[in-house]
Design a protein around this motif. Structure first.
Motif, PDB file in Angstrom:
ATOM      1  N   ARG A   9       0.838  -1.176   0.000  1.00 41.66           N
ATOM      2  CA  ARG A   9       0.000   0.000   0.000  1.00 41.66           C
ATOM      3  C   ARG A   9       0.879   1.232   0.000  1.00 41.66           C
ATOM      4  O   ARG A   9       1.711   1.404   0.869  1.00 41.66           O
ATOM      5  N   ILE A  10       0.703   2.105  -0.973  1.00 41.33           N
ATOM      6  CA  ILE A  10       1.506   3.325  -1.030  1.00 41.33           C
ATOM      7  C   ILE A  10       0.992   4.306   0.032  1.00 41.33           C
ATOM      8  O   ILE A  10       1.754   4.939   0.745  1.00 41.33           O
ATOM      9  N   GLY A  11      -0.321   4.419   0.149  1.00 38.53           N
ATOM     10  CA  GLY A  11      -0.938   5.363   1.091  1.00 38.53           C
ATOM     11  C   GLY A  11      -2.427   5.108   1.030  1.00 38.53           C
ATOM     12  O   GLY A  11      -3.028   4.511   1.918  1.00 38.53           O
ATOM     13  N   LEU A  12      -3.019   5.460  -0.098  1.00 43.61           N
ATOM     14  CA  LEU A  12      -4.412   5.099  -0.356  1.00 43.61           C
ATOM     15  C   LEU A  12      -4.478   3.576  -0.503  1.00 43.61           C
ATOM     16  O   LEU A  12      -3.494   2.952  -0.908  1.00 43.61           O
TER      17      LEU A  12
END
Lengths: 157, 128
Positions: free
Chosen positions: A88-91
């Motif tokens: 997961r990058i962020g979102l």
């Protein structure tokens, strides 16, 4: 031994449900943790970024890469170490970075939360837009969910 | 792939040092599997084109997202609400108030799933 384990479990469970104590502590513990991370990041050393990622990995936080261990596909008695793109990058999904409504909301949430937990970031408000643009680039470069753990695309040992 | 070769693909991360830092003191991995080689090469380019301030902000944000469920404070409410919206749990015009039932659910999930990376490392590499 079972009793020890049970006591440990119960202590952890009770601590989690002790809402009064948790609320009293508020943001102090996480702010302290963030300051520790930024301290490592700003150390005067070529290894500062690497050390910071190691520190976070030990806390269970994957950033930029995800590291792990598992059984070798070809020899289950051998343990292999793997380094992969983060889950997961962020979102929660890379496709969400193409949805401008979601991205715009995400940027707003990030600025609201980070500016309180780590106030020195708020000195330059353009950093939150830059943060989101940076994550978009990471997301675009990252493998699609179905290709993520594909054995065929890995580099040989 | 040897640790040294992996190091060369994303030099900024010093992967060899990171892996060694995560492994038990008496073990040295003879090599690693580097997944997503294209991503790794792009990562190196992206990292070198990004300011230190933005990199740090990203890392801090990752840390916040990882630990926000342990924090009870108004400061993290926007994140908890946004997370729930994305999961489709709550309509955006309803304010989410975490209750004891939610803490119980969260804690049970934490205890069942465990903390990720470190346990996997110590149990995994002990098998070398």
């Amino acid at each position: 031994m079972d009793e020890e384990n049970f006591d440990k479990l119960r202590a952890a469970y009770d601590a989690c449900l002790d809402e009064d104590s948790i609320r009293k502590l508020g943001i102090e513990p996480i702010s302290r943790a963030l300051n520790e991370t930024s301290g490592k990041f700003y150390e005067d050393s070529d290894s500062a970024l690497s050390n910071t990622l190691l520190h976070l990995a030990k806390l269970g936080v994957s950033a930029f890469v995800s590291t792990g261990t598992g059984a070798d596909d070809k020899d289950p008695d051998t343990v292999v170490v793997s380094v992969s793109a983060p889950y997961r990058i962020g979102l929660p999904a890379k496709e969400l970075y193409e949805d401008e409504k979601v991205v715009s909301k995400y940027e707003k949430v990030a600025s609201q939360v980070i500016s309180v937990l780590y106030p020195s970031s708020a000195r330059d408000s353009s950093v939150y837009r830059d943060l989101v643009e940076f994550e978009k680039r990471l997301a675009a470069a990252s493998p699609d969910a179905e290709d993520r753990d594909d054995v065929e695309v890995r580099s040989p040992m | 792939m040897s640790l040294d070769d992996a190091d060369k693909i994303v030099p900024q991360l010093k992967l060899a040092k990171m892996i060694q830092g995560l492994a038990p003191a008496d073990k040295t991995p003879s090599g690693i599997i580097l997944m997503a080689p294209e991503y790794m090469k792009n990562l190196s380019t992206i990292l070198s084109g990004t300011s230190k301030q933005v990199l740090l902000t990203h890392l801090l944000w990752k840390q916040i997202q990882a630990f926000s469920s342990y924090v009870e404070a108004d400061a993290v409410a926007p994140l908890k609400q946004f997370t729930n919206e994305l999961q489709g749990k709550v309509r955006s015009n309803v304010i989410f108030h975490p209750t004891s039932i939610d803490r119980d659910r969260t804690q049970t999930r934490h205890q069942n799933d465990g903390e990720p990376a470190l346990d996997m490392w110590t149990t995994g590499l002990a098998g070398f």
